[in-house]
Enzyme design. Sequence first.
Site, mmCIF file in Angstrom:
data_model
loop_
_atom_site.group_PDB
_atom_site.id
_atom_site.type_symbol
_atom_site.label_atom_id
_atom_site.label_comp_id
_atom_site.label_asym_id
_atom_site.label_seq_id
_atom_site.Cartn_x
_atom_site.Cartn_y
_atom_site.Cartn_z
ATOM 1 N N LYS A 67 -0.482 7.330 -23.739
ATOM 2 C CA LYS A 67 0.131 7.618 -25.041
ATOM 3 C C LYS A 67 1.616 7.252 -24.947
ATOM 4 C CE LYS A 67 -3.761 10.143 -25.022
ATOM 5 N NZ LYS A 67 -4.402 10.826 -23.911
ATOM 6 N N ASP A 82 1.858 19.650 -20.973
ATOM 7 C CA ASP A 82 0.993 18.485 -21.090
ATOM 8 C C ASP A 82 1.792 17.543 -21.977
ATOM 9 O OD1 ASP A 82 -0.780 16.527 -21.805
ATOM 10 O OD2 ASP A 82 -2.490 17.878 -22.014
ATOM 11 N N HIS A 116 -20.511 14.103 -28.530
ATOM 12 C CA HIS A 116 -20.115 13.059 -29.488
ATOM 13 C C HIS A 116 -20.129 11.663 -28.868
ATOM 14 C CE1 HIS A 116 -16.587 14.594 -27.431
ATOM 15 N NE2 HIS A 116 -15.952 13.482 -27.687
ATOM 16 N N TYR A 162 0.829 -1.205 0.000
ATOM 17 C CA TYR A 162 0.000 0.000 0.000
ATOM 18 C C TYR A 162 0.866 1.259 0.000
ATOM 19 C CZ TYR A 162 -3.922 3.062 1.083
ATOM 20 O OH TYR A 162 -4.880 4.041 1.016
ATOM 21 N N PHE A 194 -6.214 20.076 -24.657
ATOM 22 C CA PHE A 194 -6.934 18.822 -24.890
ATOM 23 C C PHE A 194 -8.339 18.954 -24.301
ATOM 24 C CE2 PHE A 194 -7.864 14.343 -23.740
ATOM 25 C CZ PHE A 194 -7.731 13.781 -24.984
ATOM 26 N N ASP A 195 -9.313 18.187 -24.805
ATOM 27 C CA ASP A 195 -10.702 18.430 -24.360
ATOM 28 C C ASP A 195 -10.919 18.221 -22.864
ATOM 29 O OD1 ASP A 195 -10.581 15.689 -24.672
ATOM 30 O OD2 ASP A 195 -12.262 15.523 -26.052
ATOM 31 N N ALA A 231 1.772 14.295 -22.834
ATOM 32 C CA ALA A 231 1.255 12.993 -23.294
ATOM 33 C C ALA A 231 2.071 12.396 -24.449
ATOM 34 C CB ALA A 231 -0.207 13.129 -23.706
HETATM 35 C C1 LIG Z 1 -5.211 11.789 -23.454
HETATM 36 C C2 LIG Z 1 -4.786 13.149 -23.144
HETATM 37 C C3 LIG Z 1 -5.137 13.757 -21.927
HETATM 38 C C4 LIG Z 1 -6.028 13.087 -20.898
HETATM 39 O O1 LIG Z 1 -5.466 11.925 -20.433
HETATM 40 P P1 LIG Z 1 -6.299 10.615 -20.054
HETATM 41 O O2 LIG Z 1 -5.228 9.646 -19.700
HETATM 42 O O3 LIG Z 1 -7.115 10.206 -21.239
HETATM 43 O O4 LIG Z 1 -7.145 10.965 -18.880
HETATM 44 C C5 LIG Z 1 -4.668 15.033 -21.693
HETATM 45 N N1 LIG Z 1 -3.920 15.690 -22.608
HETATM 46 C C6 LIG Z 1 -3.584 15.134 -23.779
HETATM 47 C C7 LIG Z 1 -2.753 15.903 -24.752
HETATM 48 C C8 LIG Z 1 -4.008 13.859 -24.094
HETATM 49 O O5 LIG Z 1 -3.690 13.332 -25.273
#
Ligand SMILES: *Cc1c(COP(=O)(O)O)cnc(C)c1O
Length: 457
Positions: A254, A211, A446, A71, A123-124, A213
């Site tokens: 990603k 960000d 969507h 844990y 990102f959304d 990713a």
């Molecule tokens: C996928 C993504 C996110 C959100 O991450 P999740 O792991 O899907 O919660 C944030 N910013 C970017 C650029 C992303 O591609």
Amino acid sequence: MRTRIEPYRVKVVEPIPFTSIADRERALAAAHWNLFKIPANLVTIDLLTDSGMTAMSAHQWAGLLDGDEAYAGARSFQRFEAVVRTLTGYTHVIPTHQGRAAERLLFEAMLKPGDVVPGNTHFDTTHANLERAGARAVNLPIAAARTPAAEHPFKGDIDLDALAETLARERVPLVIITVTSNGVGGHPVSLANMQAVRALCDKHGARLFLDAARFAENAWLVREREVGLGERTPRDLARAFFELADGCLMSAKKDGLVNIGGFLALRDGALADTLRRDMVLGEGFPTYGGLAGRDLEAMASGLEEVTDPAYLADRIAQVRSLGDRLHAAGVPVMRPTGGHAVYLDSRAFAPHLGPLDLPGQAIVCALYRLAGIRSCEIGQLMKGHSGPGGTPEGAVDLDLVRLAIPRRVYTCCHLDYVAEAVELLYAARSELTPFEIIEQPPALRHFGAKLRPRAPR
Ligand SMILES: *Cc1c(COP(=O)(O)O)cnc(C)c1O
């Protein structure tokens, strides 16, 4: 040798489903022509997203057995923390179950109602989490990013003049640079742009977060395209970006090369303490953050593997070869091809349809019907909404269909099949019919919308 081969061989196989056109027509009707509602066992090639669909390496699978499920203070956390520190240079490493959890934690800790948070294009989920924290999310992409056909090497760059103006005018505690910029087509951000953003943030006392990713894909594209950087390793270039920021948010689904996971990493110890305190209620104890010990092992290995030059060279070349083949065949695609996906320009693809006829949705449904390929509409359906006071919906800026390529999952042959299908569809594009929405949820429509084809006006 000129033939490109994948830098791995196959050790485990998973059959993919083959269906008939009649099967797929039935599936479309049952799903109300919304591809998010099609069961994956009726999809032959799934290009809905590159997120979490990665194939893990033998080394990652082996690590799963070695995961320490303690844990608190698990050995797997210590390994994960060491890997992220080495990669980023940040002292404080906080795992989260995925990227959006990192967003929520950071924004709740840093932002107050009325704050403005500019970015190259959020990102959304980032956008939604910023607004939930009471801040205003502002997208400042460069002008070239709005023209799909424009050949600009760094369409991910932020508009520096617009950023300077926003910093001078608004209360901006935080700027977010997303690498690569998914929102405008997976395009890279240049190191020069990132350096200029850092200088502006210093001048105005704003924090700068990445960000991250797709940090490794961004590093590779910078190496290929930015003058004078072609000799540097992707790891070294990624590090240069991390060093210019105060911290990062990461969706490891990603470039973490895993199916689930994320993290926050940062320099500021006081902010990290706040985040660790806040996360316990919603996410978990700070050394596991909503993940199992084995997930931390897989993420640690994924973050090491993703900067391998052989992997990145193939990854980027695979996506580009699909984009270039379609471009050469005259199919309107976003130029140049970015890091993780090929984007079709829906309005140029189906010029006989109006923007409110949902041309992107017509394409994704027809491509699924034709060949069992699932792609994603990123256009009028995803981004459109009615105006203030319920005025009718206007046309969105860019109407795209994204063919996202999962990492290490499909071979060149799979992508040849995709290219052939898109070419056939383009040749028969005059048969694409308009779509209409018959039911929609109030937010992120969507995912839940019901649609139907309708007769041309
Ligand atoms: C996928 C993504 C996110 C959100 O991450 P999740 O792991 O899907 O919660 C944030 N910013 C970017 C650029 C992303 O591609």
